[in-house]
Design an enzyme around this catalytic site. Structure first.
Site, mmCIF file in Angstrom:
data_model
loop_
_atom_site.group_PDB
_atom_site.id
_atom_site.type_symbol
_atom_site.label_atom_id
_atom_site.label_comp_id
_atom_site.label_asym_id
_atom_site.label_seq_id
_atom_site.Cartn_x
_atom_site.Cartn_y
_atom_site.Cartn_z
ATOM 1 N N SER A 1 0.848 -1.208 0.000
ATOM 2 C CA SER A 1 0.000 0.000 0.000
ATOM 3 C C SER A 1 0.875 1.245 0.000
ATOM 4 O O SER A 1 1.995 1.225 0.517
ATOM 5 C CB SER A 1 -0.872 0.021 1.249
ATOM 6 O OG SER A 1 -1.570 1.258 1.336
ATOM 7 N N TYR B 1 -1.858 -0.468 10.293
ATOM 8 C CA TYR B 1 -1.950 -0.889 8.882
ATOM 9 C C TYR B 1 -0.706 -0.417 8.124
ATOM 10 O O TYR B 1 -0.078 -1.194 7.392
ATOM 11 C CB TYR B 1 -3.224 -0.279 8.283
ATOM 12 C CG TYR B 1 -3.474 -0.556 6.819
ATOM 13 C CD1 TYR B 1 -4.193 -1.671 6.408
ATOM 14 C CD2 TYR B 1 -3.030 0.332 5.834
ATOM 15 C CE1 TYR B 1 -4.458 -1.906 5.053
ATOM 16 C CE2 TYR B 1 -3.287 0.107 4.492
ATOM 17 C CZ TYR B 1 -4.004 -1.011 4.109
ATOM 18 O OH TYR B 1 -4.258 -1.230 2.765
#
Ligand code: NAP
Length: 271
Positions: free
Chosen positions: A144, A157
């Protein structure tokens, strides 16, 4: 399109975790269009089976929760049992895991590590033998832009995705002698149910509700990038196809950022 340009993955077998939705589902469709046989793995049995039925005989759904090691091993084994080999593994399953920094618990952390990091490490570990047997392979890890910049995801995350990106580079070196390439993709602002599906739960919304939320999301996300375009799951599927196919034969240990320039933008603290 010529027959040749439609067969960039001819004779290849792929396993896509999180293949029941968003980026994984779009990648399964594109890989099949390009001649691959694909196993879609995820927790949502009805959705996964429906998608596999729509994609035809070259698609098979296998129920698997990637937070469980034995289910990852079983998904790899099912791929080999169904299609005889494993050439491409897309470690794609994931979702929101955290909470504001002052509210993080050991439970958040354990769940986050299992979903986002252990799944990638164990998926890779179980893919090695079948890929060696096939004479090589390709592993793609869905990381990501949160691994690269602040405020693209919560802190847990973001930290775990950074670990995925770094693990990818290390694994690519260790597995190179076996002809296995390992790369990551770092998507940014792609319109998928990740933004409204809910943390830790399978997306239980009706098709109609999903469509309504998706339309709203697509309109909003266009403003999140300098190009003023909405990032689509198909944009990431195309990146995965490049890495998985012969076009990516010289690409290893690479993090392919697909974000329309989002990570190059400067954010004021109060933006
Ligand atoms: P999505 O549409 O919500 O898809 C997430 C997929 O992961 C679903 O197929 C879900 O399937 C699966 N999944 C979640 N938990 C699982 C578990 N425990 N076991 C097995 N499968 C599980 O979201 P997406 O945007 O396509 O996300 C795919 C990947 O891209 C994720 O790793 C995400 O972090 C990454 N990513 C997305 C964006 C973005 O902007 N969309 C940006 C950066 C990175 P089931 O519910 O059936 O289990």
């Amino acid at each position: 399109m010529t027959a040749e340009s439609n067969s960039r993955l001819a004779d290849k077998v792929a396993l896509i975790t999180g293949g029941t939705s968003g980026i994984g589902a779009a990648t399964a469709a594109l890989f099949i269009e390009q001649g691959a046989k694909v196993v879609i793995a995820g927790r949502s049995k009805d959705k996964g089976q429906k998608l596999a039925d729509e994609l035809g005989t070259n698609a098979v759904f296998v129920a698997a929760d990637v937070t469980q090691e034995e289910q990852i091993a079983a998904a790899v084994a099912a791929t080999v049992a169904e299609f005889g080999q494993l050439d491409i593994l897309f470690n794609n399953a994931g979702g929101p895991v955290g909470a504001p920094i002052d509210q993080l618990t050991a439970e958040h952390i354990n769940y986050g590590v299992s979903l986002l990091l252990s799944s990638v490490i164990l998926g890779t570990r179980y893919a090695i033998e079948p890929m060696k047997a096939a004479g090589g392979g390709v592993i793609i890890n869905n990381s990501s832009v949160a691994a690269l910049r602040y405020r693209q995801g919560d802190v847990l995350y973001s930290a775990l995705k950074a670990a995925v990106t770094h693990y990818t580079k290390m694994a690519g070196i260790e597995l190179a002698p076996f002809g296995i390439r390992v790369n990551s993709i770092s998507p940014g602002a792609i319109a998928t149910p990740i933004f409204y599906g809910g943390s830790g739960r399978a997306n239980k919304l009706s098709d109609e509700e999903n469509q309504r939320k998706m339309a709203k999301l697509e309109a909003n996300l266009a403003n999140a990038v300098p190009l003023k375009k909405t990032g689509l799951a198909s944009d990431i599927a195309e990146a995965a196809l490049y890495l998985a196919s012969e076009a990516g034969r010289f690409v290893n240990c690479h993090d392919l950022v697909v974000d329309a320039g989002r990570t190059s933008m400067f954010y004021e603290p109060n933006d």
